[in-house]
Design a protein around this motif. Structure first.
Motif, PDB file in Angstrom:
ATOM      1  N   HIS A  32       6.081   5.572 -10.654  1.00 58.69           N
ATOM      2  CA  HIS A  32       6.260   6.515  -9.537  1.00 58.69           C
ATOM      3  C   HIS A  32       5.379   7.754  -9.727  1.00 58.69           C
ATOM      4  CE1 HIS A  32       9.850   4.154  -8.538  1.00 58.69           C
ATOM      5  NE2 HIS A  32       9.962   4.847  -7.409  1.00 58.69           N
ATOM      6  N   GLU A  68       3.835   0.953  -3.390  1.00 63.58           N
ATOM      7  CA  GLU A  68       2.458   1.432  -3.247  1.00 63.58           C
ATOM      8  C   GLU A  68       1.931   1.156  -1.845  1.00 63.58           C
ATOM      9  OE1 GLU A  68      -1.823   1.420  -5.557  1.00 63.58           O
ATOM     10  OE2 GLU A  68      -0.184   0.174  -6.296  1.00 63.58           O
ATOM     11  N   GLU A  69       2.207  -0.016  -1.305  1.00 67.62           N
ATOM     12  CA  GLU A  69       1.761  -0.342   0.052  1.00 67.62           C
ATOM     13  C   GLU A  69       2.354   0.633   1.066  1.00 67.62           C
ATOM     14  OE1 GLU A  69       2.808  -4.373   0.871  1.00 67.62           O
ATOM     15  OE2 GLU A  69       1.537  -5.195  -0.729  1.00 67.62           O
ATOM     16  N   ARG A 101      -1.662   9.672  -7.167  1.00 58.64           N
ATOM     17  CA  ARG A 101      -2.706   9.006  -6.377  1.00 58.64           C
ATOM     18  C   ARG A 101      -2.645   9.386  -4.909  1.00 58.64           C
ATOM     19  NH1 ARG A 101      -1.449   4.487  -9.484  1.00 58.64           N
ATOM     20  NH2 ARG A 101      -0.435   3.356  -7.767  1.00 58.64           N
ATOM     21  N   SER A 138       4.866  -2.918  -6.050  1.00 57.48           N
ATOM     22  CA  SER A 138       3.758  -3.240  -5.145  1.00 57.48           C
ATOM     23  C   SER A 138       4.105  -2.845  -3.715  1.00 57.48           C
ATOM     24  CB  SER A 138       3.436  -4.738  -5.209  1.00 57.48           C
ATOM     25  OG  SER A 138       2.928  -5.094  -6.464  1.00 57.48           O
ATOM     26  N   LEU A 143       1.792   6.918  -8.969  1.00 54.64           N
ATOM     27  CA  LEU A 143       1.594   6.768  -7.531  1.00 54.64           C
ATOM     28  C   LEU A 143       1.607   8.122  -6.825  1.00 54.64           C
ATOM     29  CD1 LEU A 143       1.324   5.017  -4.996  1.00 54.64           C
ATOM     30  CD2 LEU A 143       3.832   4.806  -4.970  1.00 54.64           C
ATOM     31  N   ALA A 176       3.430   3.658   0.520  1.00 52.25           N
ATOM     32  CA  ALA A 176       2.894   5.011   0.306  1.00 52.25           C
ATOM     33  C   ALA A 176       1.496   5.152   0.891  1.00 52.25           C
ATOM     34  CB  ALA A 176       2.894   5.346  -1.174  1.00 52.25           C
ATOM     35  N   LEU A 177       0.688   4.114   0.766  1.00 51.74           N
ATOM     36  CA  LEU A 177      -0.688   4.174   1.272  1.00 51.74           C
ATOM     37  C   LEU A 177      -0.734   4.124   2.793  1.00 51.74           C
ATOM     38  CD1 LEU A 177      -2.467   1.875  -1.344  1.00 51.74           C
ATOM     39  CD2 LEU A 177      -2.633   4.361  -1.139  1.00 51.74           C
TER      40      LEU A 177
END
Length: 266
Positions: free
Chosen positions: A125, A89-90, A131, A86, A128, A92-93
């Motif tokens: 990974h 992902e945070e 994405r 989690s 992600l 990366a965004l």
């Protein structure tokens, strides 16, 4: 020259990073990719990229290395892994300007962490990376078949680099057919690395557009430099070895791998 895999945060604990980067620039390096290994290293690498950008441009990557899935437990729990993914992902965004890839991630056949768990994290990974439209930096050790299995099962459509590639021509073809690049480092400076040297000869002739240079500093010391931390400035040893072993001009190796780097990482 570009060092496509250098753990600057780990090197900083062993050497003066400003001195190391000045030396690298003096030896002809123009850029460094610094992959991360756990959440704490993400911010540290971004700070390093900001602090030393006047010496060398430094790119970074966000990842969970299989060695460091949880630094506090021998076998990480599902809860810990879920939390780390989690956080990944945070990050990366809302990524820092230096972030150009997802990694280092992968599967390692020599550690106690269950292979199925490693594959689960690796697949996360890959998902992600697709994405957020970034390439992946992939770790392997006795795991080529497991990685290729993950690519097939996940139907991964992105690109990336197989870090510290060592393997047969057939294994190399398997990665290249999937759009991957292959990282070439200090292994080839050792005479005993016959298989990797043979494969590299084929790749230089047929797939030079899929090769990257790397040091993996502070690990994977070059032949003749055993016992001391590796440095990005020692990338010249890799170029020298390629030139001497295969009668390829150093300028050709540097130009091709530099083009390849920017094609992959932007």
């Amino acid at each position: 020259m570009i060092d496509s895999h250098c753990h600057l945060d780990l090197l900083a604990s062993r050497k003066n990073l400003e001195v190391v980067l000045d030396s690298a620039a003096s030896n002809g390096l123009s850029r460094i990719m610094a992959p991360s290994v756990h959440p704490e290293s993400w911010r540290e690498l971004q700070n390093i990229a900001d602090q030393y950008r006047n010496i060398l441009p430094i790119d970074s990557a966000l990842g969970l290395h299989p060695y460091f899935l949880d630094a506090n437990d021998a076998l990480p729990s599902d809860k810990v892994i879920s939390h780390q993914l989690s956080l990944l992902e945070e990050a990366a965004l809302a990524r820092h300007a230096s972030v150009k890839a997802i990694g280092e991630t992968g599967v390692d056949g020599h550690i106690d962490t269950p292979v199925k768990l490693q594959q689960q994290v690796f697949n996360a990974h890959l998902a992600l990376a697709e994405r957020v439209s970034l390439p992946v930096i992939v770790h392997h050790r006795k795991s080529h078949h497991l990685l290729l299995e993950c690519f097939k099962q996940s139907n991964y459509q992105g690109s990336g680099v197989i870090h510290a590639f060592s393997g047969s021509v057939e294994v190399a073809k398997g990665y290249i057919e999937r759009g991957f690049y292959l990282g070439i480092g200090g292994t080839i400076t050792y005479e005993r690395a016959k298989k990797t040297r043979e494969t590299l000869g084929y790749l230089l002739e047929h797939h030079i557009d899929k090769l990257l240079l790397e040091t993996d500093a502070p690990d994977m010391p070059m032949c003749g430099r055993q016992g001391e931390p590796n440095e990005p400035g020692y990338l010249t040893d890799v170029v020298d070895a390629i030139s001497e072993l295969y009668s390829v001009e150093k300028s050709e190796v540097i130009a091709a791998t530099t083009r390849n780097y920017f094609r992959l990482f932007g």
